[in-house]
Write an enzyme that holds these catalytic residues in place. Sequence first.
Site, PDB file in Angstrom:
ATOM      1  N   GLU A  90     -53.178  53.958  72.428  1.00 39.59           N
ATOM      2  CA  GLU A  90     -54.410  54.403  73.131  1.00 39.59           C
ATOM      3  C   GLU A  90     -53.930  54.904  74.492  1.00 39.59           C
ATOM      4  OE1 GLU A  90     -57.333  55.097  75.479  1.00 39.59           O
ATOM      5  OE2 GLU A  90     -57.730  52.996  75.531  1.00 39.59           O
TER       6      GLU A  90
ATOM      7  N   CYS B 257     -62.178  53.570  81.582  1.00 38.61           N
ATOM      8  CA  CYS B 257     -61.375  54.103  80.461  1.00 38.61           C
ATOM      9  C   CYS B 257     -62.392  54.762  79.731  1.00 38.61           C
ATOM     10  CB  CYS B 257     -60.899  52.628  79.867  1.00 38.61           C
ATOM     11  SG  CYS B 257     -60.186  52.953  78.215  1.00 38.61           S
TER      12      CYS B 257
END
Length: 599
Positions: A298, A332
């Site tokens: 990720e 994020c």
Amino acid sequence: MAFWWTVFVLGFAYAICRFLVMLIPPNVPSIEVDASDVVDDGNQAPENSYIYIPPRVKTQQQEKKVQCYEPANMKYLGFFPALTRDEVKERVASARKAQNEWAKSSFKQRRLLLRIILKYIIEHQKLICEISSRDTGKTIVDASIGEVMAICEKITWLLSEGEKWLKPESRSCGRATLHKKARVEFHPLGVIGAIVPWNYPFHNIFNPVLAAVFAGNGIVVKISEHASWSGCFYIRIIQAALAAVGAPESLVDVITGFSETGEALVSSVDKMIFVGSTGVGRMIMKTAAETLIPVTLELGGKDAFIVCEDVDLDHVVNVALRASITSSGHNCNGAERFYVHKNIYSSFVDKISERVKAITVGPPLAGKYDMGAICTQEQSEKLQSLVNDALDRGAKIVARGTFGHLPEGAVDQYFPPTVIVDVNHTMKLMQEEAFGPILPIMKFSTDDEVVKLANDSKFGLGCGVFSGSQQRARTIALQIRCGSVAINDFATNYFCQSLPFGGVKESGFGRFSGVEGLRACCIVKAVVEDRWWPYIQTKYPKPLTYPVADNAFEFQMSVVEATYGLNIWDRLRALINVVKMLSQENTSGKHNSVIGDGD
């Protein structure tokens, strides 16, 4: 009628009983976690109370220590060892030994573990959020929303559905194996490794740990050198919960250090989960290739926030501020590119500028501030560099937040929320991940144009599309190459823990969260067995047994057509050929047998 009335009454009574059972609180034991060394009571030892000045060059493994400090005031917190390769291998070996035992645990025991953790989190929210705030500079409100709430949601989903998705799953057998039963089984991988960043220290540890452990694995997490102080406290919660259910505490571990520590972890485990930059992600893949272990990456993001002209502008502005400014650069999957329809562009800029000017920035635990500090000085400098490049290319700053009282020696740790207009895709600000509270706003004229703009990025993590017409928003969103989409919202996908999370392009691959993320912690094993054992078993017909008959290929072609042919008459004709050849083979076999007997 009486029968169905009885069925209805019994069904209703059952539903009421289930509801009442849900109201009965489960008997979940409490755990004690030593927090005496992390509570700021003003009585710290002198060596842990001075102002820390981090080195201006990148810290190297040779220093042997990970130095920790509060970004908001540069107050020194202590240090942790930078583990060597051999020390990392020892930790992984300990986790592997514990995993051999934990793999045999029941789902009941695993659910109890999760409930114990959940109970501790709910009862100690303030402590958890304050520790995250001190280690990263974020506000405790942001810590609660982005960390505590997200993990509670994950635990709740695992408790509700985790076992269901890890149980053997029946699959269809197809035409060739009608006499078989097929299923998929999900077995623990072994020991999973995770390397996580500093932006959400509580969440980033618990997120991979919960899925890995519930799937029967051990896990070792290499925490960021910029958030080691909080991480080394959070692991105590997990290990105390493990002890409470009779599991080995070494099943879950955290390690501290720099690049050498991370490389050693990748080389020692059965799977890697990495959350961080694209550049480091490539290095993780290179190291993982040596042992051919699976990797979930990720990586960076440059999420688009698209606003059509038919929206509720006040609502969208509220969402935009939370999406871009949350945690002052700790966000994020944050919004980093704003595309606003030309008909409402000026109104949007005016409204969001007015709100941004009212935002105050300061030490999150020293007063009522909307935004805290940037975690590292290097990140603050990068943000300013991106802004300067945009200004040099013609962009304009139209609004910035205001500073509160900033501690001496920590001024460079703060970056105000900034609204920038007249931006375009030649600017680094619109191409590189900023990871900070900057709102670059660009106008568009048509839906096709905004789709092209949103896709003009090397990243593909997520996006949000806003329109008064849900169908229009869906049409736009489905054309954008990214891993997650929110319609008339932003990043709420992550609070729906049944959904997978991850990106495409340079935002990485693989998924965590949801069914896909949970099963990614498993060896996926295909199993086939006889449906009516021992009465019906797989037996090859005579033409195909060794030595094969002269007409073996002709026989096999007829079998294929009889089984898969598209026309019923062709299939019937092929079936007749199969029967004929089998009859001929049997007759030939009997004839040869008679001759043999005569000899």
